[in-house]
Design a protein around this motif. Structure first.
Motif: not given
Lengths: 321, 252
Positions: A79-86, A114-120, A225-232
């Motif tokens: 649901x990453x891209x659904x989140x982007x659309x939201x 930026x919002x996406x990186x924060x939320x996800x 590490x996981x947080x960094x990768x998820x933000x990427x």
């Protein structure tokens, strides 16, 4: 045994690189008539967009599969891209299309990303950085997140003025024909920065792929590490979704193929292989459809179809094992 | 020395490890025994910072495991858990090379490679070094994981049921290898064991858990006793001296 093991990935990478270059060359030159200056510029922009999207999807999928330690989940499935659309919809609802249209395209995108990186970052860190959870729970959570984000967006879209809705809706269908050229610059920058950031991480990614207990035992700061990768991943998904809209199964397809072709888990080889495969499929597929068959819109449909089948095969094979 | 002080782990209302304090001496083999659900694996995971504690503290060789940087701990303590499925396809040598990661950060030097070859030889994996893990039997794979953990070259090695999947012959050779590692390199090996006779035969120190609390801790002579075992397992267990060792009979 040893030379054989290193020679195979190298040969595969060379072959893939040749195919990718060939696909790009064919895309630029095949069936070109008239003014070459115009053709090259027009197609060059489109090619750049396709390559960027291919790059972002392949890299984000491999990264995501590595931190979640499985080969079935992809950012799109979670649901990453659904989140982007939201997030995009929320912006339009809060600010109104007039304001959004007045703002520079690039700054809206930057705000979104930026919002996406924060939320996800927050949401998926909660799911993945803690103690292990079962794959079934994760797939379910992903489906529910996806549906939830989508329904929330569509609820908000219904509240919108029809004109504003039209503007917004344009960006919600995957289309490799209608790449948003104004965003090429920023997306390229984001993808370049993320890629540069990933290169020094490659050995640590190899360790992360061993799973949480071993990664911690080998001394990784797992949560960080996981947080960094998820933000990427969030940034990459933002870039590709902004360019062509949401694409669900394509990442899964190229990541699975890359694993099958390389047959070894080193990210220094795996990531280039996935990126090259992704370029071959997108650029090659677009070339064939556009130039050979003269279709215009079908690539996303075909790619999702093949990717969806690959997904089902993976699920069934996992179920058998 | 590993010092656990008032260590607690809860899941909701269920207390799995309940304010447990224990001291595991440096050197030799320490076995953690106890019935199912006594909290053995949970305790081991907390000692190795894999599981967050809800209370208490753990120090390993003087370092607080939750406060010290993970890569520092990784050169002091290694843990191998029970179920290790990898989504990645690796050869035995690739896997063992990961054991050098705390030192090499992914770029193994000649010295690291020498360590890898020594670990492979130590676990008798020379002939299998270039085979993929998914082509090996359960026992061979288990040995490969243990080789990786030994290759990490830490003073403390924690293993969760290392005898799982092993037949008698391989179980025996695994225990002998571990005992040899404690004698050759002065390592401290802490194991969760189900078979109390393996624990009795090979251990220098035994820690027994029951219902998340410490039931007993001491030498084999102090813990492998009929009255102790009856309390721990809630059944009649005879203990006989066989070949100078204490052997428990619990089959009928």
């Amino acid at each position: 045994m040893l030379p054989d093991r290193n020679a195979r990935p190298r040969a595969v990478l060379l072959l893939l690189a040749a195919l990718a270059v060939g696909a790009c060359f064919a895309f630029m030159t095949l069936g070109a008539k008239g003014n070459w200056d115009f053709v090259l510029k027009f197609r060059g922009l489109k090619l750049a967009g396709l390559v960027l999207v291919a790059w972002a999807i392949a890299l984000s999928t491999i990264l995501f599969q590595t931190v979640t330690n499985n080969r079935i989940l992809t950012p799109a499935l979670m649901g990453f891209d659904a989140l982007y659309i939201l997030i995009q919809t929320t912006l339009v609802v809060l600010l109104g299309t007039a304001v959004v249209a007045m703002l520079d395209h690039n700054s809206v995108f930057a705000l979104n990303a930026v919002a996406m990186a924060l939320f996800s970052g927050l949401l998926f860190r909660w799911l993945f950085a803690g103690e292990e959870r079962s794959l079934h729970l994760l797939v379910l959570a992903g489906i529910i997140f996806g549906v939830f984000f989508k329904s929330l967006s569509s609820l908000m879209q219904r509240l919108l003025d029809p004109n504003e809705f039209m503007v917004l809706q344009d960006s919600f269908f995957a289309s490799f024909n209608r790449i948003d050229a104004t965003l090429l610059g920023v997306s390229a920058a984001i993808i370049a920065v993320v890629s540069a950031f990933v290169i020094p991480m490659l050995p640590r990614l190899d360790v992360l792929a061993l799973g949480r207990p071993m990664a911690i035992s080998l001394g990784l700061n797992y949560r960080r590490e996981v947080s960094l990768v998820l933000i990427a991943v969030a940034l990459l998904v933002s870039a590709s979704t902004a360019l062509v809209g949401p694409v669900t199964f394509f990442g899964l397809l190229v990541a699975s193929l890359a694993h099958a072709l390389i047959g070894n888990a080193r990210h220094a080889v795996l990531i280039p292989a996935a990126v090259l495969l992704s370029v071959i499929f997108l650029v090659g597929g677009q070339t064939i459809l556009e130039r050979v068959f003269g279709f215009d819109t079908a690539l996303s449909v075909i790619i999702e179809f093949v990717g969806g089948i690959a997904f089902i095969i993976l699920i069934v094979r996992k179920a058998i094992r | 020395m590993i010092l656990a002080n008032e260590v607690t782990k809860r899941y909701g209302d269920a207390v799995v490890v309940d304010g447990l304090s224990v001291t595991i001496p440096k050197g030799g083999i320490t076995s953690i025994i106890g019935p199912n659900g006594a909290g053995k694996s949970t305790l081991l995971s907390m000692l190795a910072r894999l599981l967050k504690m809800d209370g208490g503290s753990v120090t390993v060789g003087g370092l607080d495991v939750t406060a010290t940087a993970s890569d520092v701990i990784a050169r002091r303590l290694a843990i191998l858990r029970q179920d290790n499925h990898l989504s990645a396809r690796l050869t035995v040598r690739d896997l063992v090379t990961f054991g050098r990661f705390p030192y090499s950060r992914g770029r193994p030097t000649l010295d690291d490679k020498a360590h890898v070859e020594r670990a492979l030889a130590y676990l008798d994996l020379g002939a299998l070094a270039d085979r993929y893990l998914d082509e090996l039997s359960g026992g061979q794979r288990q040995r490969a994981f243990v080789a990786m953990v030994l290759c990490q070259d830490t003073d403390y090695v924690l293993l969760d049921e290392p005898l799982n999947n092993l037949d008698m012959k391989h179980a025996q050779s695994m225990m002998k290898t571990l005992r040899r590692a404690t004698r050759d390199f002065g390592k401290t090996v802490v194991l969760v064991l189900h078979d109390i006779n393996f624990a009795s035969w090979y251990s220098d120190f035994v820690v027994a858990l029951k219902d998340g609390r410490l039931a007993a801790a001491g030498t084999v002579d102090e813990v492998i006793r009929e009255d102790m075992l009856r309390d721990i397992y809630g059944m009649e267990i005879q203990v006989h001296a066989v070949a100078g060792q204490r052997i428990a009979l619990y089959y009928e």
